[in-house]
Design a protein around this motif. Sequence first.
Motif, PDB file in Angstrom:
ATOM      1  N   ILE A 127       0.860  -1.180   0.000  1.00 16.51           N
ATOM      2  CA  ILE A 127       0.000   0.000   0.000  1.00 16.51           C
ATOM      3  C   ILE A 127       0.899   1.234   0.000  1.00 16.51           C
ATOM      4  N   ILE A 128       0.623   2.149  -0.920  1.00 21.91           N
ATOM      5  CA  ILE A 128       1.466   3.331  -1.111  1.00 21.91           C
ATOM      6  C   ILE A 128       0.734   4.584  -0.634  1.00 21.91           C
ATOM      7  N   ASP A 129       1.383   5.334   0.239  1.00 19.88           N
ATOM      8  CA  ASP A 129       0.863   6.632   0.685  1.00 19.88           C
ATOM      9  C   ASP A 129       1.471   7.703  -0.210  1.00 19.88           C
ATOM     10  N   CYS A 130       0.627   8.428  -0.938  1.00 24.78           N
ATOM     11  CA  CYS A 130       1.099   9.361  -1.962  1.00 24.78           C
ATOM     12  C   CYS A 130       1.128  10.798  -1.449  1.00 24.78           C
ATOM     13  N   PRO A 131       1.976  11.628  -2.051  1.00 25.17           N
ATOM     14  CA  PRO A 131       1.949  13.062  -1.741  1.00 25.17           C
ATOM     15  C   PRO A 131       0.717  13.699  -2.378  1.00 25.17           C
ATOM     16  N   PRO A 132       0.299  14.870  -1.888  1.00 28.71           N
ATOM     17  CA  PRO A 132      -0.904  15.518  -2.431  1.00 28.71           C
ATOM     18  C   PRO A 132      -0.651  16.361  -3.674  1.00 28.71           C
ATOM     19  N   MET A 133       0.575  16.328  -4.195  1.00 23.55           N
ATOM     20  CA  MET A 133       0.865  17.144  -5.378  1.00 23.55           C
ATOM     21  C   MET A 133       1.332  16.255  -6.528  1.00 23.55           C
ATOM     22  N   LEU A 134       0.998  16.684  -7.750  1.00 17.81           N
ATOM     23  CA  LEU A 134       1.403  15.933  -8.937  1.00 17.81           C
ATOM     24  C   LEU A 134       2.883  16.174  -9.203  1.00 17.81           C
ATOM     25  N   GLY A 135       3.626  15.102  -9.322  1.00 13.84           N
ATOM     26  CA  GLY A 135       5.058  15.162  -9.569  1.00 13.84           C
ATOM     27  C   GLY A 135       5.593  13.763  -9.759  1.00 13.84           C
ATOM     28  N   VAL A 136       6.913  13.625  -9.716  1.00 14.29           N
ATOM     29  CA  VAL A 136       7.528  12.330  -9.999  1.00 14.29           C
ATOM     30  C   VAL A 136       7.100  11.255  -8.999  1.00 14.29           C
ATOM     31  N   LEU A 137       6.864  11.629  -7.748  1.00 10.40           N
ATOM     32  CA  LEU A 137       6.486  10.640  -6.736  1.00 10.40           C
ATOM     33  C   LEU A 137       5.077  10.100  -6.984  1.00 10.40           C
ATOM     34  N   MET A 138       4.126  10.997  -7.243  1.00 12.96           N
ATOM     35  CA  MET A 138       2.772  10.541  -7.530  1.00 12.96           C
ATOM     36  C   MET A 138       2.734   9.720  -8.820  1.00 12.96           C
ATOM     37  N   ILE A 139       3.458  10.161  -9.831  1.00 16.47           N
ATOM     38  CA  ILE A 139       3.494   9.418 -11.092  1.00 16.47           C
ATOM     39  C   ILE A 139       4.043   8.013 -10.869  1.00 16.47           C
ATOM     40  N   ASN A 140       5.060   7.895 -10.045  1.00 21.90           N
ATOM     41  CA  ASN A 140       5.609   6.583  -9.713  1.00 21.90           C
ATOM     42  C   ASN A 140       4.569   5.689  -9.054  1.00 21.90           C
ATOM     43  N   ALA A 141       3.818   6.257  -8.129  1.00 20.66           N
ATOM     44  CA  ALA A 141       2.804   5.471  -7.426  1.00 20.66           C
ATOM     45  C   ALA A 141       1.732   4.979  -8.389  1.00 20.66           C
ATOM     46  N   LEU A 142       1.266   5.867  -9.263  1.00 21.97           N
ATOM     47  CA  LEU A 142       0.200   5.506 -10.189  1.00 21.97           C
ATOM     48  C   LEU A 142       0.685   4.522 -11.243  1.00 21.97           C
ATOM     49  N   ALA A 143       1.973   4.583 -11.592  1.00 18.15           N
ATOM     50  CA  ALA A 143       2.530   3.633 -12.549  1.00 18.15           C
ATOM     51  C   ALA A 143       2.747   2.260 -11.928  1.00 18.15           C
ATOM     52  N   ALA A 144       2.956   2.231 -10.613  1.00 17.39           N
ATOM     53  CA  ALA A 144       3.283   0.970  -9.945  1.00 17.39           C
ATOM     54  C   ALA A 144       2.061   0.211  -9.439  1.00 17.39           C
ATOM     55  N   CYS A 145       0.954   0.903  -9.203  1.00 19.56           N
ATOM     56  CA  CYS A 145      -0.179   0.255  -8.543  1.00 19.56           C
ATOM     57  C   CYS A 145      -1.102  -0.426  -9.536  1.00 19.56           C
ATOM     58  N   ASP A 146      -1.867  -1.376  -9.032  1.00 28.14           N
ATOM     59  CA  ASP A 146      -2.900  -1.983  -9.870  1.00 28.14           C
ATOM     60  C   ASP A 146      -4.298  -1.573  -9.411  1.00 28.14           C
ATOM     61  N   LYS A 147      -4.381  -0.851  -8.302  1.00 26.87           N
ATOM     62  CA  LYS A 147      -5.651  -0.287  -7.853  1.00 26.87           C
ATOM     63  C   LYS A 147      -5.373   1.056  -7.190  1.00 26.87           C
ATOM     64  N   LEU A 148      -6.247   2.011  -7.427  1.00 32.03           N
ATOM     65  CA  LEU A 148      -6.116   3.346  -6.843  1.00 32.03           C
ATOM     66  C   LEU A 148      -7.282   3.604  -5.907  1.00 32.03           C
ATOM     67  N   LEU A 149      -6.975   4.013  -4.692  1.00 31.62           N
ATOM     68  CA  LEU A 149      -7.987   4.372  -3.701  1.00 31.62           C
ATOM     69  C   LEU A 149      -7.899   5.888  -3.493  1.00 31.62           C
ATOM     70  N   ILE A 150      -9.041   6.571  -3.647  1.00 32.39           N
ATOM     71  CA  ILE A 150      -9.065   8.033  -3.550  1.00 32.39           C
ATOM     72  C   ILE A 150      -9.927   8.440  -2.356  1.00 32.39           C
ATOM     73  N   PRO A 151      -9.321   8.716  -1.194  1.00 34.78           N
ATOM     74  CA  PRO A 151     -10.105   9.205  -0.058  1.00 34.78           C
ATOM     75  C   PRO A 151     -10.563  10.635  -0.321  1.00 34.78           C
ATOM     76  N   VAL A 152     -11.820  10.904  -0.016  1.00 36.11           N
ATOM     77  CA  VAL A 152     -12.387  12.238  -0.210  1.00 36.11           C
ATOM     78  C   VAL A 152     -13.195  12.611   1.022  1.00 36.11           C
ATOM     79  N   GLN A 153     -12.765  13.637   1.724  1.00 35.98           N
ATOM     80  CA  GLN A 153     -13.541  14.124   2.865  1.00 35.98           C
ATOM     81  C   GLN A 153     -14.880  14.652   2.369  1.00 35.98           C
ATOM     82  N   THR A 154     -15.933  14.357   3.104  1.00 32.04           N
ATOM     83  CA  THR A 154     -17.260  14.780   2.659  1.00 32.04           C
ATOM     84  C   THR A 154     -17.504  16.249   3.026  1.00 32.04           C
TER      85      THR A 154
END
Length: 262
Positions: A127-154
């Motif tokens: 399970i990967i904890d991602c940064p909140p900004m688009l950049g090389v780290l987030m791109i790495n996470a999205l390229a490596a995962c097979d499922k994306l979970l998007i928490p959204v505060q209501t």
Amino acid sequence: MTVWAVCNQKGGVAKTTTVISLASILAQRGESTLILDLDPHGSLTTYLGYDPDSIETSIYTLFQKLDNTPKGAIFQSLKKTKHDNLFLLPASTAMATLDRQLGAQQGKGLVIRKTLSFFKDRFQHVIIDCPPMLGVLMINALAACDKLLIPVQTEFLSLKGLEHMLHTVSMINHSRRNELPFLIIPTMHDNHAKAATDCLQQLHQQYGQQVWDQFIPIDPLFRDASKMGVPLPEMNKESVGSLAYQNLLNDLIQPNAKLSHG
């Protein structure tokens, strides 16, 4: 090995809480679990007892040396935690400089995927904890995962962050072989507040089957658990927050789990 990334381009929506809670439940079930802290703030790393300001080997090390690092050195970046079956690849605050350092270097969007290939026989779940900004780290996470979970505060400001995140998913899908499955997870929900219930209703109306049909409620015990450095499902399995994450995990690991494609 299943790889999930927990990501949103807005902070304060319970990304780290989601990572540590799901990982804790998996570990308690006896399943070997690895968590990655890709956020330079290092909240997850701190939660698990390491200092991102002074740690010697971390995910930052992998970005610096992966292509020239022997397998044994890669495993040295792996940290034990005080929780059975739960391991960490920690963050370093130096990761905040990676976008500037790496620029447009080829292959740096696949560092995490390459790293995880070394662990495929050791862990059942990542399970990967991602940064909140688009950049090389987030791109790495999205390229490596097979499922994306998007928490959204209501709350309504979070809906704008969700729009940005889904736009990013759409961009990433252009470079993936297969579209990335994702699930929107309502978090920090106060079922007694009209604004929150209105927001939850809007989420379901706007995104339909892309939204988990339950929610993670506000639970004051999350703060107590964080202060103690213990995942809430380990501290109190019967708290409302723990039970909600147990339900979420059960839905995720079912073969017909509700995961939409962007």
